[in-house]
Design a protein around this motif. Structure first.
Motif, PDB file in Angstrom:
ATOM      1  N   GLY A 184      18.920 -57.866 -43.265  1.00  0.00           N
ATOM      2  CA  GLY A 184      19.713 -57.599 -42.080  1.00  0.00           C
ATOM      3  C   GLY A 184      19.020 -58.030 -40.812  1.00  0.00           C
ATOM      4  N   ALA A 185      19.261 -57.283 -39.750  1.00  0.00           N
ATOM      5  CA  ALA A 185      18.735 -57.630 -38.425  1.00  0.00           C
ATOM      6  C   ALA A 185      17.219 -57.665 -38.420  1.00  0.00           C
ATOM      7  N   ILE A 186      16.680 -58.629 -37.666  1.00  0.00           N
ATOM      8  CA  ILE A 186      15.230 -58.808 -37.553  1.00  0.00           C
ATOM      9  C   ILE A 186      14.734 -58.180 -36.260  1.00  0.00           C
ATOM     10  N   THR A 187      13.611 -57.451 -36.348  1.00  0.00           N
ATOM     11  CA  THR A 187      13.008 -56.817 -35.177  1.00  0.00           C
ATOM     12  C   THR A 187      11.599 -57.357 -34.985  1.00  0.00           C
ATOM     13  N   SER A 188      11.282 -57.762 -33.756  1.00  0.00           N
ATOM     14  CA  SER A 188       9.925 -58.209 -33.469  1.00  0.00           C
ATOM     15  C   SER A 188       9.002 -57.009 -33.365  1.00  0.00           C
ATOM     16  N   GLU A 189       7.864 -57.089 -34.048  1.00  0.00           N
ATOM     17  CA  GLU A 189       6.845 -56.039 -33.994  1.00  0.00           C
ATOM     18  C   GLU A 189       5.638 -56.502 -33.185  1.00  0.00           C
ATOM     19  N   GLY A 190       5.847 -57.549 -32.388  1.00  0.00           N
ATOM     20  CA  GLY A 190       4.773 -58.045 -31.541  1.00  0.00           C
ATOM     21  C   GLY A 190       4.334 -59.439 -31.941  1.00  0.00           C
ATOM     22  N   ALA A 191       4.024 -60.263 -30.946  1.00  0.00           N
ATOM     23  CA  ALA A 191       3.550 -61.620 -31.196  1.00  0.00           C
ATOM     24  C   ALA A 191       2.356 -61.888 -30.292  1.00  0.00           C
ATOM     25  N   SER A 192       1.287 -62.399 -30.874  1.00  0.00           N
ATOM     26  CA  SER A 192       0.126 -62.814 -30.116  1.00  0.00           C
ATOM     27  C   SER A 192       0.141 -64.335 -30.053  1.00  0.00           C
ATOM     28  N   GLU A 193      -0.961 -64.911 -29.597  1.00  0.00           N
ATOM     29  CA  GLU A 193      -1.053 -66.364 -29.570  1.00  0.00           C
ATOM     30  C   GLU A 193      -1.034 -66.945 -30.977  1.00  0.00           C
ATOM     31  N   THR A 194      -1.415 -66.131 -31.954  1.00  0.00           N
ATOM     32  CA  THR A 194      -1.506 -66.650 -33.324  1.00  0.00           C
ATOM     33  C   THR A 194      -0.601 -65.938 -34.315  1.00  0.00           C
ATOM     34  N   MET A 195      -0.425 -64.636 -34.198  1.00  0.00           N
ATOM     35  CA  MET A 195       0.286 -63.858 -35.210  1.00  0.00           C
ATOM     36  C   MET A 195       1.685 -63.460 -34.737  1.00  0.00           C
ATOM     37  N   TYR A 196       2.665 -63.684 -35.597  1.00  0.00           N
ATOM     38  CA  TYR A 196       4.036 -63.250 -35.360  1.00  0.00           C
ATOM     39  C   TYR A 196       4.398 -62.239 -36.433  1.00  0.00           C
TER      40      TYR A 196
END
Length: 411
Positions: A149-161
């Motif tokens: 289902g729907a995707i939620t961002s749990e944070g993105a750094s310069e390297t990790m999504y």
């Protein structure tokens, strides 16, 4: 799949001339053989593989699966590899990119190497991961369904999504749903309960992919929602169970399991000095010193000079004492790289070597997780796809790991 077929055929036929052009100019290879881990850039990878091509080998790739986006594709499969008396099996990941109009391998990693002749047991331990939306129990043994289902961002750094996605519990295997409402004990003693499930994606994308997302001469920048869709599609997600009742932790066991026994850190200067001296005398450490003198830009001194570290841990009940000694010169890519980690056990005043490998970033702590009176080590790993691993000095059981998908190249 055609690239995979050429890759397998080149190795089985011993055709290095066909094998070499399959690799991109910017490349990272992570090689595992049993417990030993080695990182390579393109030149050193091909040099290492060319030596392997001097002997007949047999390579099989089973259960291949492709996840593709507009800029790259992740190809995963189970690799069976054998040459002479050595044989191992494990999951392998290839990152494929387009270079000068042709598909090339930009990243190759054997995620886990199990020597075929080894027998091992498993230990009932899982890793947890604290995210903005809560604390999750990661369930790598549960196969993730393709639909979500729907995707939620749990944070993105310069390297990790990092993203989570809603999932229909009816589509999950019993290896996941069997945890529903179960209670687990975290490493700090907190008791949590499994309340629901998500799909978890953690990926460090290839630099070219990130550049395209942000926009360049050939691509319009993507919206956050579009990036979330692209990042989630880059790698196979893991099933994770959301926990209630606790906010942090690293490892978890079922509540009914015996509570782990924490090893005590030992501050004995004479013992630690003895361990460092034993480490320096090891043939593997001295072999790296010979390479340092030949290959390092500044060959003065010794490669372990500024990074040699020794730690000791004692089991409070059995008295078992482990000594961890490591050094890493920090070399990457075209630089001379040296890394070594050795575990000793103190027996009747003597240091007995148990195992060795690539130096971890840090030994977090020592724990007796299965109540046998012998310690296991929780380590934070330096290699690119592993966050944590549990290491058995006795090599008696399969080591659980917390991993993510690393698709970039540091060079």
């Amino acid at each position: 799949m055609a690239l995979l077929a050429r890759w397998v055929e080149a190795q089985n036929s011993g055709d290095f001339a066909a094998y070499e052009p399959l690799y991109a100019a910017r490349f990272l290879g992570i090689k595992r053989a049993g417990e030993r881990v080695t990182n390579f850039h393109r030149e050193t990878w091909l040099g290492d593989r060319k030596r392997m091509f001097s002997k007949p080998m047999k390579v099989e790739a089973s259960e291949p699966f492709v996840r593709a986006t507009g800029e790259s594709a992740e190809l995963t499969f189970t690799q069976h590899w054998s040459s002479g008396t050595f044989s191992d099996v494990g999951p392998k990941r290839l990152l494929v990119v387009r270079e000068a109009g042709a598909l090339k391998i930009a990243h190759e990693e054997l995620l886990h190497s199990q020597l075929v002749e080894q027998t091992s047991k498993t230990v009932d331990v899982h890793f947890t991961l604290a995210l903005p939306s809560g604390l999750y129990l990661v369930l790598p043994e549960a196969k993730a369904p393709e639909k979500h289902g729907a995707i939620t961002s749990e944070g993105a750094s310069e390297t990790m999504y990092t993203h989570t996605a809603q999932v229909d519990e009816a589509q999950l295997p019993a290896a996941a749903t069997g945890w529903k409402k179960r209670k687990v004990r975290l490493d700090d003693g907190c008791i949590a309960e499994v309340e629901s499930f998500v799909l978890l994606s953690r990926v460090e994308p290839h630099f070219g992919t990130v550049q395209a997302w942000k926009g360049d001469d050939e691509h319009k920048p993507l919206t956050p929602a579009q990036i979330a869709q692209e990042a989630f599609a880059l790698t196979e997600p893991q099933v994770a169970a959301k926990l209630s009742g606790c906010k942090q932790g690293v490892i978890a066991q079922r509540e009914e399991a015996s509570a782990p026994v924490a090893g005590e850190r030992v501050s004995d200067d004479a013992l630690l000095a003895k361990a460092r001296a034993a480490f320096i005398k090891l043939p593997s450490v001295q072999a790296l010193q010979k390479r340092h003198l030949k290959e390092a830009e500044d060959p003065s001194g010794v490669w372990w000079e500024s990074s040699l570290k020794a730690e000791a841990f004692k089991h409070p009940a059995s008295g078992q004492t482990l000594l961890s000694v490591q050094a890493d010169n920090g070399g990457v890519c075209d630089e001379f790289a040296a890394s070594e980690w050795v575990l000793f056990e103190l027996r009747d005043g003597k240091l007995v070597k148990l195992r060795d490998g690539m130096a971890p970033a840090r030994v977090n702590r020592a724990l007796d997780l299965d109540g046998d009176g012998r310690l296991e080590l929780l380590v934070e790993q330096p290699d690119f796809s592993t966050d944590y691993a549990l290491v058995s000095p006795d090599r008696a059981w399969t080591e659980p790991q917390l991993t993510h998908s690393y698709q970039d190249c540091p060079c």
